[in-house]
Design a protein around this motif. Structure first.
Motif, PDB file in Angstrom:
ATOM      1  N   GLY A 270      44.409 101.627  70.711  1.00  0.00           N
ATOM      2  CA  GLY A 270      44.600 102.907  70.739  1.00  0.00           C
ATOM      3  C   GLY A 270      45.095 103.702  69.611  1.00  0.00           C
ATOM      4  N   PHE A 271      45.227 104.865  70.048  1.00  0.00           N
ATOM      5  CA  PHE A 271      45.637 105.803  68.887  1.00  0.00           C
ATOM      6  C   PHE A 271      44.903 105.679  67.616  1.00  0.00           C
ATOM      7  CE2 PHE A 271      48.892 105.046  72.113  1.00  0.00           C
ATOM      8  CZ  PHE A 271      48.991 106.117  72.517  1.00  0.00           C
ATOM      9  N   GLY A 272      43.563 105.554  67.713  1.00  0.00           N
ATOM     10  CA  GLY A 272      42.733 105.523  66.619  1.00  0.00           C
ATOM     11  C   GLY A 272      42.467 103.877  66.032  1.00  0.00           C
ATOM     12  N   GLY A 273      43.606 103.155  66.650  1.00  0.00           N
ATOM     13  CA  GLY A 273      43.401 101.671  66.334  1.00  0.00           C
ATOM     14  C   GLY A 273      44.083 101.228  64.862  1.00  0.00           C
ATOM     15  N   ALA A 274      44.977 102.122  64.396  1.00  0.00           N
ATOM     16  CA  ALA A 274      45.391 101.744  62.947  1.00  0.00           C
ATOM     17  C   ALA A 274      46.900 101.180  63.085  1.00  0.00           C
ATOM     18  CB  ALA A 274      45.534 103.161  62.245  1.00  0.00           C
ATOM     19  N   GLY A 275      47.425 100.740  64.441  1.00  0.00           N
ATOM     20  CA  GLY A 275      48.704 100.125  64.455  1.00  0.00           C
ATOM     21  C   GLY A 275      49.956 101.094  64.179  1.00  0.00           C
ATOM     22  N   LYS A 276      49.781 102.310  64.355  1.00  0.00           N
ATOM     23  CA  LYS A 276      50.894 103.391  64.132  1.00  0.00           C
ATOM     24  C   LYS A 276      51.530 103.695  65.076  1.00  0.00           C
ATOM     25  CE  LYS A 276      49.112 104.855  59.574  1.00  0.00           C
ATOM     26  NZ  LYS A 276      48.254 106.232  58.775  1.00  0.00           N
ATOM     27  N   GLN A 277      51.455 103.378  66.197  1.00  0.00           N
ATOM     28  CA  GLN A 277      52.414 103.429  67.609  1.00  0.00           C
ATOM     29  C   GLN A 277      53.575 103.005  67.222  1.00  0.00           C
ATOM     30  OE1 GLN A 277      49.318 101.687  67.610  1.00  0.00           O
ATOM     31  NE2 GLN A 277      49.111 101.068  69.359  1.00  0.00           N
ATOM     32  N   VAL A 278      54.724 103.448  67.877  1.00  0.00           N
ATOM     33  CA  VAL A 278      55.822 103.146  67.532  1.00  0.00           C
ATOM     34  C   VAL A 278      56.729 102.935  68.838  1.00  0.00           C
ATOM     35  CG1 VAL A 278      58.199 104.196  66.619  1.00  0.00           C
ATOM     36  CG2 VAL A 278      56.131 104.144  65.396  1.00  0.00           C
TER      37      VAL A 278
ATOM     38  N   VAL B 134      47.842  86.924  60.220  1.00  0.00           N
ATOM     39  CA  VAL B 134      46.427  86.617  61.267  1.00  0.00           C
ATOM     40  C   VAL B 134      45.500  87.529  61.025  1.00  0.00           C
ATOM     41  CG1 VAL B 134      48.182  85.628  62.777  1.00  0.00           C
ATOM     42  CG2 VAL B 134      48.012  87.936  63.169  1.00  0.00           C
ATOM     43  N   GLN B 135      44.445  87.514  61.731  1.00  0.00           N
ATOM     44  CA  GLN B 135      43.252  88.510  61.696  1.00  0.00           C
ATOM     45  C   GLN B 135      43.568  89.486  62.813  1.00  0.00           C
ATOM     46  OE1 GLN B 135      39.789  86.763  63.114  1.00  0.00           O
ATOM     47  NE2 GLN B 135      38.748  88.501  63.257  1.00  0.00           N
ATOM     48  N   ILE B 136      43.677  90.727  62.349  1.00  0.00           N
ATOM     49  CA  ILE B 136      43.951  91.856  63.374  1.00  0.00           C
ATOM     50  C   ILE B 136      42.697  92.847  63.539  1.00  0.00           C
ATOM     51  CG2 ILE B 136      45.668  93.789  64.089  1.00  0.00           C
ATOM     52  CD1 ILE B 136      47.524  92.275  62.780  1.00  0.00           C
ATOM     53  N   GLY B 137      42.163  92.799  64.762  1.00  0.00           N
ATOM     54  CA  GLY B 137      41.256  93.824  64.984  1.00  0.00           C
ATOM     55  C   GLY B 137      41.384  95.300  65.438  1.00  0.00           C
ATOM     56  N   SER B 138      40.705  96.046  65.484  1.00  0.00           N
ATOM     57  CA  SER B 138      41.042  97.411  66.036  1.00  0.00           C
ATOM     58  C   SER B 138      40.084  98.103  66.974  1.00  0.00           C
ATOM     59  CB  SER B 138      40.795  98.218  64.728  1.00  0.00           C
ATOM     60  OG  SER B 138      40.660  99.495  64.972  1.00  0.00           O
ATOM     61  N   GLU B 139      40.786  98.662  67.910  1.00  0.00           N
ATOM     62  CA  GLU B 139      40.108  99.198  69.023  1.00  0.00           C
ATOM     63  C   GLU B 139      40.722 100.554  69.122  1.00  0.00           C
ATOM     64  OE1 GLU B 139      39.955  96.579  72.698  1.00  0.00           O
ATOM     65  OE2 GLU B 139      40.219  98.150  73.604  1.00  0.00           O
ATOM     66  N   PRO B 140      40.079 101.717  68.796  1.00  0.00           N
ATOM     67  CA  PRO B 140      40.491 103.067  68.714  1.00  0.00           C
ATOM     68  C   PRO B 140      40.929 103.700  70.152  1.00  0.00           C
ATOM     69  CG  PRO B 140      38.294 102.791  67.396  1.00  0.00           C
ATOM     70  CD  PRO B 140      38.595 101.569  68.216  1.00  0.00           C
ATOM     71  N   GLN B 141      40.039 103.226  71.157  1.00  0.00           N
ATOM     72  CA  GLN B 141      40.393 103.824  72.341  1.00  0.00           C
ATOM     73  C   GLN B 141      41.897 103.400  72.937  1.00  0.00           C
ATOM     74  OE1 GLN B 141      37.957 106.141  73.183  1.00  0.00           O
ATOM     75  NE2 GLN B 141      39.177 106.379  75.191  1.00  0.00           N
ATOM     76  N   THR B 142      42.386 104.736  73.306  1.00  0.00           N
ATOM     77  CA  THR B 142      43.897 104.524  73.941  1.00  0.00           C
ATOM     78  C   THR B 142      43.710 104.224  75.207  1.00  0.00           C
ATOM     79  OG1 THR B 142      44.597 106.298  72.500  1.00  0.00           O
ATOM     80  CG2 THR B 142      45.995 105.790  74.277  1.00  0.00           C
ATOM     81  N   ARG B 143      44.736 102.895  75.664  1.00  0.00           N
ATOM     82  CA  ARG B 143      44.365 102.560  77.248  1.00  0.00           C
ATOM     83  C   ARG B 143      45.456 103.441  78.062  1.00  0.00           C
ATOM     84  NH1 ARG B 143      46.709  96.536  76.383  1.00  0.00           N
ATOM     85  NH2 ARG B 143      48.326  97.541  75.551  1.00  0.00           N
ATOM     86  N   TYR B 144      45.126 103.038  79.494  1.00  0.00           N
ATOM     87  CA  TYR B 144      45.867 103.544  80.511  1.00  0.00           C
ATOM     88  C   TYR B 144      47.299 103.784  80.279  1.00  0.00           C
ATOM     89  CZ  TYR B 144      48.380 103.525  84.988  1.00  0.00           C
ATOM     90  OH  TYR B 144      49.148 103.818  86.063  1.00  0.00           O
ATOM     91  N   ALA B 145      47.750 104.946  80.503  1.00  0.00           N
ATOM     92  CA  ALA B 145      49.176 104.960  80.379  1.00  0.00           C
ATOM     93  C   ALA B 145      49.900 104.549  78.986  1.00  0.00           C
ATOM     94  CB  ALA B 145      50.264 104.127  81.491  1.00  0.00           C
ATOM     95  N   ASP B 146      49.274 104.628  77.950  1.00  0.00           N
ATOM     96  CA  ASP B 146      49.872 104.440  76.686  1.00  0.00           C
ATOM     97  C   ASP B 146      50.266 105.702  76.130  1.00  0.00           C
ATOM     98  OD1 ASP B 146      50.769 102.880  74.705  1.00  0.00           O
ATOM     99  OD2 ASP B 146      48.930 102.199  73.954  1.00  0.00           O
ATOM    100  N   ILE B 147      51.435 105.427  75.194  1.00  0.00           N
ATOM    101  CA  ILE B 147      51.900 106.673  74.398  1.00  0.00           C
ATOM    102  C   ILE B 147      52.015 106.156  73.150  1.00  0.00           C
ATOM    103  CG2 ILE B 147      53.159 108.032  76.404  1.00  0.00           C
ATOM    104  CD1 ILE B 147      55.393 106.427  75.567  1.00  0.00           C
ATOM    105  N   PRO B 148      52.068 107.309  72.023  1.00  0.00           N
ATOM    106  CA  PRO B 148      52.116 106.916  70.725  1.00  0.00           C
ATOM    107  C   PRO B 148      53.351 106.452  70.015  1.00  0.00           C
ATOM    108  CG  PRO B 148      51.920 109.341  70.988  1.00  0.00           C
ATOM    109  CD  PRO B 148      51.678 108.691  72.176  1.00  0.00           C
ATOM    110  N   VAL B 149      54.373 107.227  70.735  1.00  0.00           N
ATOM    111  CA  VAL B 149      55.636 106.827  70.317  1.00  0.00           C
ATOM    112  C   VAL B 149      56.642 107.208  71.390  1.00  0.00           C
ATOM    113  CG1 VAL B 149      57.835 107.929  68.704  1.00  0.00           C
ATOM    114  CG2 VAL B 149      55.326 108.108  67.978  1.00  0.00           C
ATOM    115  N   TYR B 150      57.726 105.936  71.506  1.00  0.00           N
ATOM    116  CA  TYR B 150      58.898 106.071  72.286  1.00  0.00           C
ATOM    117  C   TYR B 150      60.052 105.638  71.495  1.00  0.00           C
ATOM    118  CZ  TYR B 150      62.263 106.726  75.610  1.00  0.00           C
ATOM    119  OH  TYR B 150      63.348 107.156  76.486  1.00  0.00           O
ATOM    120  N   ILE B 151      61.054 106.759  71.420  1.00  0.00           N
ATOM    121  CA  ILE B 151      62.134 106.693  70.796  1.00  0.00           C
ATOM    122  C   ILE B 151      63.142 107.026  71.824  1.00  0.00           C
ATOM    123  CG2 ILE B 151      63.895 107.067  68.742  1.00  0.00           C
ATOM    124  CD1 ILE B 151      61.346 105.770  67.606  1.00  0.00           C
TER     125      ILE B 151
END
Ligand code: NAD
Length: 353
Positions: free
Chosen positions: A233-241, A296-313
């Motif tokens: 999700g969120f472009g698949g770059a692992g930047k969600q927080v 470890v090997q880390i793949g990327s799936e750009p599509q955001t999943r159901y109910a996901d959000i980019p940041v929660y603080i």
């Protein structure tokens, strides 16, 4: 306080609270009720027994099961199907019956016993759309919340209790929000000291993390066992927080609240790690690699999943100024503690491996 019942007390949060209360508070008796629905929860039973905590195999969906606990002075409700994805891809009926009706059954039992209650709610009660569309600043390893937001209760310090509550929030989030609403009514109608904590990610030892719930343990275990991972999700770059609160810091809050439940039995409390104890997946990978020595090997799936959000603080300023509670344990400490627990516990490794 003489007798405390912890529902869902064989789970991650409930078992840690049970053991800590037994060790640090002069509670005469702690009773745990759990139906052992969560894979791994049964591994907590010897731990509970060793600490002199009575276990009842029972289901919060069934008021007669709860009643087998006998007379209580306080109830800490930690039972749930806590996965956001379970509402859509899993057993929705189980989720609703446990998270909503189970919580109401617990409140009803408190009413009969004139007992107080602490309810572990979730940041997932906040609606998704305004969080999906919030203003973000993209940094090299994470998204940050911008200082300027259009939504009340949202700032670079996170989401406060003033955040607007209209809109869809996932079926999981809705069960917890509906439970909160009912508990507020029980609190008002029957003058019960019911405390509601909205937690961000809670993490630490004895959590049987899986891909859809318990991200800190899942990510660390995948590094230990050298299993491939994916940024989804969120472009698949692992930047969600997400912010994370160490279970020990949450327990400190619970102990504080138990010492004067009436004081906390008003409104809602956001209880999370806050901006200082937050991490993106990319940053979590770096910490897990460093601590385990594995990449470890880390793949990327750009599509955001159901109910996901980019940041929660969690913006926890209300709680901080009300009682001084502030989480202290860092993300590194959380991951180190999980690592040490797994190194020492073969059975837990087998569940997670
Ligand atoms: N872990 C987190 O990051 C997090 C974040 C916010 C809120 N919460 C809330 O904290 C509470 C505890 O979560 P957790 O992380 O310990 O989850 P967990 O899955 O480890 O523990 C929940 C326990 O409830 C039990 N349970 C499930 N259905 C039951 C039923 N019908 N009757 C009796 N027991 C039942 C499970 O067997 C399990 O032992 C939940 O209410 C959850 O919504 C957790």
């Amino acid at each position: 306080m003489k007798r405390i019942l912890i529902t869902g007390g064989a789970g991650f949060v409930g078992s840690n609270i049970a053991v800590a209360l037994k060790q640090h508070m002069s509670v005469a008796e702690i009773v745990v009720l759990d139906n052992l629905y969560r894979k791994g929860s049964s591994l907590n039973l010897p731990r509970l027994e060793k600490n002199g905590i009575k276990f009842i195999k029972g289901d919060v969906r069934n008021p007669q099961d709860i009643a087998t606990a006998g007379k209580i002075d306080f109830l800490i409700e930690c039972s749930a199907e806590p996965s956001v994805l379970a509402g859509k891809d899993g057993d929705t009926d189980y989720l609703v019956q446990t998270n909503l009706y189970g919580a109401i059954n617990c409140a009803e039992y408190c009413r009969k016993n004139n007992a107080g209650m602490i309810f572990l709610s979730t940041s997932r009660v906040y609606p998704i759309d305004p969080l999906l569309n919030c203003k973000l600043v993209e940094k090299s390893s994470r998204f940050e919340l911008s200082d300027k937001q259009d939504v009340p209760g949202l700032s670079s310090k996170g989401v406060s209790e003033e955040f607007p509550m209209t809109g869809a929030r996932s079926i999981y989030g809705a069960t917890k929000y509906a439970a909160e609403i009912m508990l507020e009514e029980y609190r008002q109608a029957f003058s019960l000291p019911i405390v509601i904590n909205r937690c961000g990610v809670i993490a630490g030892p004895w959590q049987f993390g899986k891909v859809d719930q318990g991200i800190a343990v899942f990510w660390l275990a995948s590094h230990m066992f050298e299993k491939p991972l994916k940024y989804i999700g969120f472009g698949g770059a692992g930047k969600q927080v997400r912010d994370m609160v160490h279970i020990d810091d949450l327990i400190k809050l619970v102990i504080l609240q138990l010492s004067d439940p009436a004081k906390f039995a008003k409104g809602i409390w956001n209880a999370g790690g806050g901006r200082n104890i937050s991490v993106s997946l990319l940053e979590l990978t770096e910490i897990c690699s460093r601590i385990t020595g594995n990449k470890v090997q880390i793949g990327s799936e750009p599509q955001t999943r159901y109910a996901d959000i980019p940041v929660y603080i969690s913006d926890t300023r209300k709680l901080n100024s009300f009682c001084g509670w502030k989480p202290a344990k860092s993300i590194e400490k959380i991951i180190e503690d999980i690592h040490n627990w797994l190194k020492d516990n073969k059975e837990a490794r087998q569940v997670l491996g």
